[in-house]
Design a protein around this motif. Structure first.
Motif, PDB file in Angstrom:
ATOM      1  N   ARG A  35     150.300  -1.205  46.066  1.00  0.00           N
ATOM      2  CA  ARG A  35     150.795   0.040  45.484  1.00  0.00           C
ATOM      3  C   ARG A  35     149.818   0.555  44.427  1.00  0.00           C
ATOM      4  O   ARG A  35     150.180   0.807  43.285  1.00  0.00           O
ATOM      5  CB  ARG A  35     152.203  -0.130  44.938  1.00  0.00           C
ATOM      6  CG  ARG A  35     153.192  -0.574  46.015  1.00  0.00           C
ATOM      7  CD  ARG A  35     154.623  -0.530  45.632  1.00  0.00           C
ATOM      8  NE  ARG A  35     155.225   0.788  45.599  1.00  0.00           N
ATOM      9  CZ  ARG A  35     155.522   1.568  46.664  1.00  0.00           C
ATOM     10  NH1 ARG A  35     155.220   1.152  47.863  1.00  0.00           N
ATOM     11  NH2 ARG A  35     156.099   2.729  46.511  1.00  0.00           N
ATOM     12  N   TYR A  77     153.223   3.858  41.831  1.00  0.00           N
ATOM     13  CA  TYR A  77     151.858   3.379  42.092  1.00  0.00           C
ATOM     14  C   TYR A  77     151.070   3.256  40.794  1.00  0.00           C
ATOM     15  O   TYR A  77     151.355   3.943  39.812  1.00  0.00           O
ATOM     16  CB  TYR A  77     151.112   4.348  43.021  1.00  0.00           C
ATOM     17  CG  TYR A  77     151.263   4.020  44.483  1.00  0.00           C
ATOM     18  CD1 TYR A  77     150.198   3.516  45.223  1.00  0.00           C
ATOM     19  CD2 TYR A  77     152.472   4.210  45.135  1.00  0.00           C
ATOM     20  CE1 TYR A  77     150.328   3.217  46.563  1.00  0.00           C
ATOM     21  CE2 TYR A  77     152.609   3.917  46.481  1.00  0.00           C
ATOM     22  CZ  TYR A  77     151.536   3.418  47.184  1.00  0.00           C
ATOM     23  OH  TYR A  77     151.668   3.114  48.516  1.00  0.00           O
ATOM     24  N   GLU A 137     148.342   0.263  49.955  1.00  0.00           N
ATOM     25  CA  GLU A 137     149.801   0.322  50.009  1.00  0.00           C
ATOM     26  C   GLU A 137     150.460  -0.998  49.628  1.00  0.00           C
ATOM     27  O   GLU A 137     151.477  -1.008  48.940  1.00  0.00           O
ATOM     28  CB  GLU A 137     150.248   0.790  51.388  1.00  0.00           C
ATOM     29  CG  GLU A 137     149.860   2.242  51.654  1.00  0.00           C
ATOM     30  CD  GLU A 137     150.189   2.708  53.053  1.00  0.00           C
ATOM     31  OE1 GLU A 137     150.705   1.907  53.867  1.00  0.00           O
ATOM     32  OE2 GLU A 137     149.931   3.889  53.342  1.00  0.00           O
ATOM     33  N   LYS A 176     149.385  11.689  48.597  1.00  0.00           N
ATOM     34  CA  LYS A 176     149.820  10.822  49.697  1.00  0.00           C
ATOM     35  C   LYS A 176     150.721   9.677  49.241  1.00  0.00           C
ATOM     36  O   LYS A 176     151.218   8.929  50.072  1.00  0.00           O
ATOM     37  CB  LYS A 176     148.604  10.241  50.418  1.00  0.00           C
ATOM     38  CG  LYS A 176     147.778  11.300  51.117  1.00  0.00           C
ATOM     39  CD  LYS A 176     146.547  10.713  51.755  1.00  0.00           C
ATOM     40  CE  LYS A 176     145.748  11.859  52.376  1.00  0.00           C
ATOM     41  NZ  LYS A 176     144.617  11.384  53.131  1.00  0.00           N
ATOM     42  N   VAL A 177     150.904   9.530  47.927  1.00  0.00           N
ATOM     43  CA  VAL A 177     151.704   8.408  47.411  1.00  0.00           C
ATOM     44  C   VAL A 177     152.773   8.916  46.447  1.00  0.00           C
ATOM     45  O   VAL A 177     152.664  10.013  45.908  1.00  0.00           O
ATOM     46  CB  VAL A 177     150.818   7.360  46.685  1.00  0.00           C
ATOM     47  CG1 VAL A 177     149.754   6.796  47.614  1.00  0.00           C
ATOM     48  CG2 VAL A 177     150.198   7.923  45.424  1.00  0.00           C
ATOM     49  N   ILE A 189     143.629   4.034  49.010  1.00  0.00           N
ATOM     50  CA  ILE A 189     145.041   3.741  48.769  1.00  0.00           C
ATOM     51  C   ILE A 189     145.300   2.348  49.313  1.00  0.00           C
ATOM     52  O   ILE A 189     144.999   2.062  50.473  1.00  0.00           O
ATOM     53  CB  ILE A 189     145.950   4.766  49.470  1.00  0.00           C
ATOM     54  CG1 ILE A 189     145.711   6.168  48.895  1.00  0.00           C
ATOM     55  CG2 ILE A 189     147.414   4.361  49.327  1.00  0.00           C
ATOM     56  CD1 ILE A 189     146.409   7.276  49.660  1.00  0.00           C
TER      57      ILE A 189
END
Length: 124
Positions: free
Chosen positions: A18, A52, A15, A46-47, A13
């Motif tokens: 994104r 994303y 962040e 988790k997102v 991931i």
């Protein structure tokens, strides 16, 4: 941030960008599919998927047996159904695996974008 680091696949991931990245090494045999799906579900949970981008990096994917290649289109459409804002597939470096992915995409209405290498993602 790498979330999953296994012999046949990685999931990360990013962040700041994104993005969620899945990288396939070789090909995932039937006995690993359950673990892969469990890790994928945990990673994407988790997102906020609608904000994303999902990237499937198949650069190091090996050619798959003909029995499995007929299911590639369904797998790609499964990725598309996860609810991400955008989806990118990075073509395999292997010419045979590349043709298998290309053929699978021709058989479905894939809503994502296919690129030839990871560096093209930075240029979008």
């Amino acid at each position: 941030m790498k979330v999953v680091d296994k012999q046949k696949y990685n999931m990360a991931i990013y962040e700041a960008k994104r993005e969620v990245h899945v990288q396939i090494h070789g090909f995932i045999k039937a006995d690993l599919v359950e673990d892969y799906m469990r890790d994928l579900e945990a990673t994407v949970a988790k997102v906020q998927k609608s904000t994303y981008t999902f990237v499937v990096d198949a650069t190091y994917q090996s050619p798959v047996p003909s029995k499995v290649s007929s299911e590639l289109g369904q797998t790609l459409m499964f990725y598309a159904s996860l609810g991400f804002k955008d989806i990118y597939i990075v073509n395999p470096a292997s010419k045979i695996a590349y043709v298998q992915v290309r053929n699978a995409l021709e058989g479905v209405h894939f809503p994502g974008t296919v690129v030839d290498n990871v560096s093209q993602l930075a240029m979008r």
